[in-house]
Motif scaffolding. Structure first.
Motif, PDB file in Angstrom:
ATOM      1  N   GLY A  64       0.849  -1.193   0.000  1.00 46.57           N
ATOM      2  CA  GLY A  64       0.000   0.000   0.000  1.00 46.57           C
ATOM      3  C   GLY A  64       0.883   1.241   0.000  1.00 46.57           C
ATOM      4  O   GLY A  64       1.980   1.224   0.557  1.00 46.57           O
ATOM      5  N   LEU A  65       0.416   2.285  -0.655  1.00 44.59           N
ATOM      6  CA  LEU A  65       1.074   3.589  -0.545  1.00 44.59           C
ATOM      7  C   LEU A  65       0.066   4.563   0.029  1.00 44.59           C
ATOM      8  O   LEU A  65      -1.110   4.540  -0.345  1.00 44.59           O
ATOM      9  CB  LEU A  65       1.517   4.106  -1.926  1.00 44.59           C
ATOM     10  N   ILE A  66       0.522   5.392   0.952  1.00 41.95           N
ATOM     11  CA  ILE A  66      -0.308   6.505   1.403  1.00 41.95           C
ATOM     12  C   ILE A  66       0.256   7.761   0.757  1.00 41.95           C
ATOM     13  O   ILE A  66       1.451   8.060   0.866  1.00 41.95           O
ATOM     14  CB  ILE A  66      -0.329   6.618   2.936  1.00 41.95           C
ATOM     15  N   LEU A  67      -0.602   8.447   0.028  1.00 39.05           N
ATOM     16  CA  LEU A  67      -0.191   9.620  -0.752  1.00 39.05           C
ATOM     17  C   LEU A  67      -1.032  10.821  -0.342  1.00 39.05           C
ATOM     18  O   LEU A  67      -2.171  10.664   0.137  1.00 39.05           O
ATOM     19  CB  LEU A  67      -0.405   9.356  -2.251  1.00 39.05           C
ATOM     20  N   PRO A  68      -0.521  12.031  -0.571  1.00 41.51           N
ATOM     21  CA  PRO A  68      -1.336  13.223  -0.279  1.00 41.51           C
ATOM     22  C   PRO A  68      -2.518  13.313  -1.236  1.00 41.51           C
ATOM     23  O   PRO A  68      -2.491  12.737  -2.329  1.00 41.51           O
ATOM     24  CB  PRO A  68      -0.375  14.394  -0.544  1.00 41.51           C
ATOM     25  N   ARG A  69      -3.534  14.060  -0.828  1.00 38.36           N
ATOM     26  CA  ARG A  69      -4.594  14.447  -1.767  1.00 38.36           C
ATOM     27  C   ARG A  69      -4.132  15.746  -2.437  1.00 38.36           C
ATOM     28  O   ARG A  69      -3.657  16.660  -1.751  1.00 38.36           O
ATOM     29  CB  ARG A  69      -5.917  14.671  -1.031  1.00 38.36           C
ATOM     30  N   SER A  70      -4.320  15.833  -3.732  1.00 43.18           N
ATOM     31  CA  SER A  70      -3.725  16.973  -4.445  1.00 43.18           C
ATOM     32  C   SER A  70      -4.343  18.302  -4.030  1.00 43.18           C
ATOM     33  O   SER A  70      -3.628  19.307  -3.917  1.00 43.18           O
ATOM     34  CB  SER A  70      -3.786  16.762  -5.947  1.00 43.18           C
ATOM     35  N   GLY A  71      -5.629  18.333  -3.794  1.00 42.51           N
ATOM     36  CA  GLY A  71      -6.272  19.588  -3.409  1.00 42.51           C
ATOM     37  C   GLY A  71      -5.766  20.102  -2.077  1.00 42.51           C
ATOM     38  O   GLY A  71      -5.417  21.279  -1.926  1.00 42.51           O
ATOM     39  N   LEU A  72      -5.696  19.209  -1.108  1.00 42.77           N
ATOM     40  CA  LEU A  72      -5.194  19.614   0.222  1.00 42.77           C
ATOM     41  C   LEU A  72      -3.735  20.037   0.141  1.00 42.77           C
ATOM     42  O   LEU A  72      -3.315  21.004   0.780  1.00 42.77           O
ATOM     43  CB  LEU A  72      -5.308  18.444   1.211  1.00 42.77           C
ATOM     44  N   GLY A  73      -2.965  19.296  -0.660  1.00 43.14           N
ATOM     45  CA  GLY A  73      -1.537  19.589  -0.753  1.00 43.14           C
ATOM     46  C   GLY A  73      -1.279  20.914  -1.447  1.00 43.14           C
ATOM     47  O   GLY A  73      -0.501  21.739  -0.973  1.00 43.14           O
ATOM     48  N   HIS A  74      -1.986  21.144  -2.555  1.00 41.41           N
ATOM     49  CA  HIS A  74      -1.721  22.347  -3.347  1.00 41.41           C
ATOM     50  C   HIS A  74      -2.332  23.588  -2.714  1.00 41.41           C
ATOM     51  O   HIS A  74      -1.697  24.632  -2.628  1.00 41.41           O
ATOM     52  CB  HIS A  74      -2.252  22.159  -4.767  1.00 41.41           C
TER      53      HIS A  74
END
Ligand SMILES: O=c1ccn([C@H]2C[C@H](O)[C@@H](COP(=O)(O)OP(=O)(O)OP(=O)(O)O)O2)c(=O)[nH]1
Ligand SMILES: [Mg+2]
Length: 150
Positions: A64-74
């Motif tokens: 599994g990978l946990i990745l950021p959500r793009s909206g929250l990150g940007h």
């Protein structure tokens, strides 16, 4: 592909939906912040947040990978303290998200908020043949910009 899911927080599947792909083509499954109350994340602070569930992959050919959500990150600077979370196929504990406010303004994380996403990926495990020399490749040892910028 089906994975075993253990629900640790009873709000998952009741107050909040069960984890699932949001659209037919979504690569990730959003992970919700299992908080008792809203938490203010000041700039440049990191908080380890529970997801309220465990996912046991079992098959060693996946991770599994946990990745950021793009909206929250940007938009809000909400990314991950470990940049990417790597979840081993033999991990049976609660999925945890290191939420990092790398932005310049405080961010309030709400209970149940979708804070990151989980992606299942194929994995090739490796063992090594010890050699003294490699058969030379076109690149050889050149790296880190060796081929130029354009
Ligand atoms: O964002 C993350 C990253 C990891 N983990 C869990 C699952 C993973 O299988 C385990 C170990 O992660 P990793 O190997 O990246 O961390 P470590 O610091 O090397 O810990 P360990 O010594 O337990 O391997 O922690 C999470 O819940 N969330
Ligand atoms: Mg490790």
């Amino acid at each position: 592909m089906k994975l075993q899911l253990k629900i640790l927080d009873p709000r998952i599947g009741t107050t909040w939906p069960l984890p699932a792909h949001a659209t037919s083509g979504s690569a990730g499954i959003d992970l919700r912040a299992c908080l008792a109350e809203p938490v203010v994340l000041e700039p440049n602070t990191t908080l380890l947040v529970k997801t309220g569930m465990s996912i046991y992959i079992e098959d060693t050919h996946y991770a599994g990978l946990i990745l950021p959500r793009s909206g929250l990150g940007h938009k809000h600077g909400i990314v991950l303290g470990n940049l990417v979370g790597l979840i081993d196929s033999d991990y049976q504990g609660e999925l945890m998200v290191s939420v990092w406010n790398r932005g310049t303004t405080a961010f309030t994380l709400e209970p149940g908020e979708r804070m990151a996403q989980y992606v299942l990926v194929p994995i090739m495990q490796t063992s090594f043949d010890i050699v003294d020399e490699f058969v030379e490749s076109e690149r050889g040892a050149g790296g880190f910009g060796h081929t130029g910028r354009q």
